[in-house]
Write a protein that holds these residues in place. Structure first.
Motif: not given
Lengths: 473, 473
Positions: B87, B89-90, B92, B115, B277, B279, B299
């Motif tokens: 994943i 995130l930056s 997407r 998720y 990622a 998280l 998310v």
């Protein structure tokens, strides 16, 4: 000198109170005298239909504790077949008639009094003083009377086979049950189990007016499936008799042959004595108590003779049920024994089984909600008792009623085939704690395939009700 | 342009989220792509033991909604056999491997991400890379693999009968289940139903450590009654193999022959991707979300990969259960679809059936209560599911744990034979609303002889616990 407790009524409420008092106060501190009009103490009235239907062998099974137990283990002076006829509050006296002894009057002094004479079946004018063969169903004595009627005739019938010339009455073949509430429907099933042809006559347009009409329709189907004829919207106007025995029920739609009639018209609290003694009686017809079940100084009341508060409507209600009688009696007994306890009211929970149909309800019906001034939404869902793929999964219908603006749960009804009715308990707990249907969607209920779908039917109903609240806002 | 939702994991949590999002946002507003590693969507993992045991005919029954349904009726792009491997995130972006296509990488852009990759069975070192015939039980693919192992051998066995010279392996006759928790015990029963000789090996001194030892002892008796051998206090140290197939489980108390081994050691949340990622992952091992199931901007996470809050202890807990996964997924989906919903935590309710024994629990066990810093009293009572005189009445044991000073209910456990486990729901509701055992004695639970004694077992337990609190004060 020991204090003296007199208990009027030796069933659930009275004996729970007496037992709790005894636990807290030994025989040196407290004398206990119990007057009971019937032949039995502490029995399950709710079990009578199962005795009549043959699921329970005899009345003894329905007795939780015998007079001998109360005498020997609880040191109580239990007097059966004694009918209390007067209470003198200023003299602190109770007057009773010894029914087994020609009605000989007995007077007993008390310091504390527990008033728990229960309730009596509603008998319309047409049933009073009429022919033999008409039975209310409230006490074990009532059950015994009906069983005697059915069995004596069966005996006569057996004799008739042996000696065709003997003059005997035929065994009862046709029963009419008047009223299609819990007791009526349970008794109808019991009589069908005994092989009788049974018709239930109900004045209102549907059976089981203890649930909303849409849910009651499901119950009607089940009753009819058992071979019981249900005549709704029919009023009974009288009885016909032959040789002093009932032979038919007369209705506004004609006659129904009946050699036995069972009244299922509900019960009415026994409050004459209380009223005569100047004790307060509410507009529901029940004796008024405080939260500790106290009526006046040293006077307590509990069970089917009292009114209580409905926690959802906030109104006084009359809900004669063994479970409340036991709880109220316990509370009265704790308090009069020197402890502290309260009975905080009811939410109107009831469950019953009709054939293999399970019915549960709690809180307000639609008509109750309207009467209490609520605007509401309803949600009705169908789901299953177990995961849909699990063996034995059966359909269940759940209905929720929620306040329109806040989503506060107001009432719930369940009709299903198996493992359905007792799901009402979690809804009763939700009502108890004033829960919104939205909050209920998150309730952490038990899930495993033998017990529920992954969304329990209660949660499915809560989701639908929450959506209805959201849509209505 | 439509927003784009990517869902990682096509089971309960992921598909609930996707479905709720779809209900609120049509296909013009929201594109939905689902990556699922296995061959199935939205299935009941909890149903696998019943498939293996033959109570449910096949895996199709365990699938609530197929990929075709999600594609056709919910307009979702469901991609089976796709394993997400990263994943970003930056950017997407999600990167997945198409397992059916040589692991071909696929990249998908997202605006919102759910998720929900679930959990994986705990596999000890000794089980990794070892012989064939060792199965965890979490996905339908796991169930299919076990069934293949058992059925293939059965086929071979049938062939062997037909042609005694054919070189085939014998059908599995001995199974060892490692771990006597819910899954272990349910799988042991399933394998016994298939005719295997089954031994359950459990490291702790008793089976079902999900209840207190006194209640677990009742479960042990039931398991043994079914002919399952239970070896507690025994640690597995390794496996033996013959021709690459497992032949025995090696323990610190000797070897147990086994031609199939099932792991029932619980599951561990799939959080590697989330961790990589960046998280947040909590100390329970699960992904950390807020009450709306949000992990970060756009998310969301739900199901067996997240931790939640225990409403009684106030602590984060990891409770992987299908019912929570569904609720959390629904909440995530409502929120990402523009609505508002929260998942307010759990109270630790679980029910299971072992042979004909029903087991329910909710709230804290004794050890949990101690760990949370509570002093407590306990009450254990025996009662019956129905009125004692009613046909089919069976014994049930109820245990309550209450805070010593206030009587606040902390936990409850039930073991019984019939109509027992789901009574835990009313206790779960009581925990949810922070109820004292004294207040519980007044709960208006459903009473009728086919459903309960006049004092429901839950109320009897509440009375005893309330007395213990009073005595301890």
């Amino acid at each position: 000198m020991a204090r003296r407790l007199v208990v009027i009524g030796g069933n659930a409420a009275g004996m729970s109170a007496a037992s709790q008092a005894r636990r807290r106060r030994g025989r040196d501190e407290l004398e206990i005298v119990v007057f009971e009009r019937s032949h039995f103490t502490s029995y399950s009235s709710c079990g009578i239909p199962y005795w009549v239907g043959g699921l329970v062998p005899g009345p003894d099974e329905l007795v939780a504790r015998t007079p001998a137990t109360f005498r020997d283990e609880y040191a109580m002076d239990v007097r059966l077949r004694h009918e209390v006829v007067a209470i003198d509050l200023s003299e602190r006296l109770v007057v009773a008639k010894d029914l087994a002894n020609g009605g000989e009057p007995v007077r007993e002094r008390f310091d504390d009094l527990v008033y728990a004479p229960g309730a009596a079946p509603v008998r319309p004018d047409w049933a009073d003083g009429g022919p033999a063969g008409v039975f209310g169903m409230q006490t074990l004595d009532d059950g015994a009377a009906l069983m005697g009627w059915l069995d004596a005739d069966a005996d006569a019938d057996a004799d008739a086979d042996a000696d065709a010339d003997a003059e005997v009455v035929a065994a009862p073949r046709s029963a009419v049950v008047v009223g299609a509430g819990y007791i009526g429907v349970e008794m109808a099933e019991a009589l069908v189990r005994r092989g009788l042809r049974v018709t239930v006559v109900e004045k209102s347009p549907q059976p089981m007016s203890t649930v909303d009409p849409d849910m009651g329709a499901l119950v009607r189907d089940a009753i009819c499936g058992l071979g019981i004829e249900v005549r709704t919207g029919v009023a009974v106007t009288g009885l016909k008799e032959t040789d002093g025995r009932v032979s038919a029920v007369v209705t506004d739609e004609g006659e129904l042959p009946a050699d036995v009639v069972v009244l299922g018209l509900g019960v009415r609290p026994n409050t004459d004595l209380a009223r005569d003694a100047g004790l307060p009686v509410g507009r529901t017809g029940g004796v008024v108590t405080d939260l500790r079940m106290r009526v006046a100084d040293g006077v307590w009341a509990a069970g089917d003779c009292v009114e209580t508060v409905h926690r959802v409507s906030g109104r006084p209600v009359y809900v004669p049920l063994g479970t409340h009688a036991n709880k109220q009696g316990r509370v009265a007994g704790i308090n009069l024994g020197g402890g502290y306890a309260t009975f905080p009211g009811v939410v109107g929970t009831a469950v019953t089984k009709v054939c293999d149909l399970e019915v549960g309800r709690t809180g307000l019906l639609e008509r109750d909600a309207t009467a209490a001034g609520y605007e509401y939404v309803t949600a009705v869902i169908r789901s299953t008792n177990r995961a849909g793929y699990f063996p034995g999964a059966q359909e269940m219908t759940v209905k929720l009623i929620a306040e329109r603006r806040t989503g506060l749960l107001l009432g719930a009804q369940i009709v299903g085939r198996s493992e359905a009715a007792k799901r009402i308990d979690v809804l009763a707990a939700a009502l108890w704690h004033r829960t919104t249907v939205e909050e209920m969607t998150a309730l952490d209920l038990g899930y495993a395939p033998p017990y529920a779908p992954v969304w329990d039917p209660v949660l499915v109903a809560a989701r639908k009700a929450a959506a209805a609240v959201e849509a209505g806002q």
